[in-house]
Design an enzyme around this catalytic site. Structure first.
Site, PDB file in Angstrom:
ATOM      1  N   ASP A   1       0.820  -1.211   0.000  1.00  0.00           N
ATOM      2  CA  ASP A   1       0.000   0.000   0.000  1.00  0.00           C
ATOM      3  C   ASP A   1       0.857   1.265   0.000  1.00  0.00           C
ATOM      4  O   ASP A   1       2.038   1.251   0.343  1.00  0.00           O
ATOM      5  CB  ASP A   1      -0.868   0.037   1.255  1.00  0.00           C
ATOM      6  CG  ASP A   1      -1.877  -1.107   1.314  1.00  0.00           C
ATOM      7  OD1 ASP A   1      -1.926  -1.919   0.374  1.00  0.00           O
ATOM      8  OD2 ASP A   1      -2.602  -1.183   2.316  1.00  0.00           O
TER       9      ASP A   1
ATOM     10  N   HIS B   1      -6.182   2.984  -3.703  1.00  0.00           N
ATOM     11  CA  HIS B   1      -6.043   3.207  -2.253  1.00  0.00           C
ATOM     12  C   HIS B   1      -6.428   4.660  -1.929  1.00  0.00           C
ATOM     13  O   HIS B   1      -5.860   5.244  -1.013  1.00  0.00           O
ATOM     14  CB  HIS B   1      -4.606   2.890  -1.846  1.00  0.00           C
ATOM     15  CG  HIS B   1      -4.396   2.667  -0.365  1.00  0.00           C
ATOM     16  ND1 HIS B   1      -5.258   1.972   0.430  1.00  0.00           N
ATOM     17  CD2 HIS B   1      -3.379   3.075   0.460  1.00  0.00           C
ATOM     18  CE1 HIS B   1      -4.792   1.953   1.677  1.00  0.00           C
ATOM     19  NE2 HIS B   1      -3.665   2.616   1.727  1.00  0.00           N
TER      20      HIS B   1
ATOM     21  N   HIS C   1      -5.404   9.276   0.739  1.00  0.00           N
ATOM     22  CA  HIS C   1      -5.320   8.523   1.991  1.00  0.00           C
ATOM     23  C   HIS C   1      -6.119   9.092   3.167  1.00  0.00           C
ATOM     24  O   HIS C   1      -5.606   9.165   4.296  1.00  0.00           O
ATOM     25  CB  HIS C   1      -3.838   8.380   2.389  1.00  0.00           C
ATOM     26  CG  HIS C   1      -3.516   7.085   3.085  1.00  0.00           C
ATOM     27  ND1 HIS C   1      -3.236   7.035   4.440  1.00  0.00           N
ATOM     28  CD2 HIS C   1      -3.434   5.816   2.654  1.00  0.00           C
ATOM     29  CE1 HIS C   1      -2.979   5.783   4.777  1.00  0.00           C
ATOM     30  NE2 HIS C   1      -3.105   5.014   3.709  1.00  0.00           N
TER      31      HIS C   1
ATOM     32  N   HIS D   1       3.772  -2.227   3.090  1.00  0.00           N
ATOM     33  CA  HIS D   1       3.823  -0.884   2.498  1.00  0.00           C
ATOM     34  C   HIS D   1       5.099  -0.681   1.676  1.00  0.00           C
ATOM     35  O   HIS D   1       6.191  -0.833   2.217  1.00  0.00           O
ATOM     36  CB  HIS D   1       3.769   0.175   3.598  1.00  0.00           C
ATOM     37  CG  HIS D   1       2.478   0.162   4.364  1.00  0.00           C
ATOM     38  ND1 HIS D   1       2.221  -0.735   5.371  1.00  0.00           N
ATOM     39  CD2 HIS D   1       1.360   0.934   4.235  1.00  0.00           C
ATOM     40  CE1 HIS D   1       0.999  -0.519   5.850  1.00  0.00           C
ATOM     41  NE2 HIS D   1       0.454   0.479   5.180  1.00  0.00           N
TER      42      HIS D   1
HETATM   43 ZN   LIG Z   1      -2.464   3.080   3.378  1.00  0.00          ZN
END
Ligand SMILES: [Zn+2]
Length: 250
Positions: free
Chosen positions: A30, A81, A85, A172
């Site tokens: 991510d 995503h 954010h 991530h």
């Molecule tokens: Zn995230």
């Protein structure tokens, strides 16, 4: 009522793992694309012949179109995503759909849009908006805490413990929000992936989410996670912007 609830879950439920007897696993990353983290990770994945899924931030993808193309050309899957954010349950419906659509417009099209909610924060209205924007929400069977300065060996061990056929692991390749800037360094994550892939060679095959979902039966759940306002107010943002969510923490 139970029947209606089951129908909604089957149609719009969040994928949390995949039922399969094959030793297949989906690694997901991510908050990228990240100019340092993503290329270094791509290189390690290629060295091991592993495929993965990248849940990208729209704003970062728009700034680095070549990197998005590189990920896509390498055969990895790309998911949405959001644009920058936010915690979805704290947005208005219009803001939420804008976050989803704006990002979807700039990412390569790959069938039904895979979507992962930032921070995992998700409620019924957010779930409905993802569904109405033709998205499939995907959470994880295990999230590896690679945002708080843990060493690579520990992250690799946690990932190893979480492996099972049909597992979906979240990590991530970038870090959009953080409490300490030194934790943005993605090298421990990349080293952990390298260790994991070396140690599991021949036992597990690492595939993209769409492939995992094709080869098994996706397990959908009613994923709910309430926003943690105190945590959100502590965070700093990679793009230097400040996001304010309603009330300040008391
Ligand atoms: Zn995230």
């Amino acid at each position: 009522m139970k029947f209606i609830h089951r129908c909604i879950e089957r149609l719009a439920g969040t994928v949390v793992r995949v039922r399969t007897t094959e030793p297949l696993v989906a690694l997901t990353f991510d908050d990228g694309p990240d100019p340092q983290g993503t290329p270094a990770l791509l290189e390690r994945l290629a060295a091991h012949g592993a495929m993965a899924t990248f849940f990208m931030i729209g704003k970062r993808a728009a700034e680095q179109p070549e990197l998005v193309k590189t990920v896509h050309r390498a055969g990895h899957a790309i998911g949405n995503h959001t644009w920058d954010h936010p915690s979805l349950p704290l947005l208005s419906r219009a803001e939420r759909r804008c976050q989803l659509r704006r990002t979807a417009e700039i990412l390569p099209r790959q069938g039904r849009m895979l979507f992962r909610p930032p921070f995992g924060h998700f409620d019924a209205p957010s779930q409905l908006d993802v569904f109405l924007c033709a998205g499939q929400a995907v959470a994880w069977s295990a999230i590896i805490p690679d945002w708080e300065g843990r060493p690579a060996a520990e992250l690799a061990e946690l990932a190893r413990q979480a492996l099972h056929p049909g597992a979906i692991l979240a990590m991530h390749d970038g870090l959009m929000d953080f409490t300490d800037a030194c934790w943005r360094d993605r090298r421990p994550t990349i080293e952990a992936v390298d260790l994991l892939l070396s140690e599991t060679a021949g036992r597990y095959k690492f595939v993209t989410l769409p492939e995992l979902m094709r080869r098994g039966k996706p397990v959908r759940a009613c994923w709910r996670m309430a926003p943690d306002l105190e945590m959100l107010h502590r965070l700093k943002r990679a793009d230097g912007t400040a996001r304010r969510y309603g009330r300040e923490p008391s």
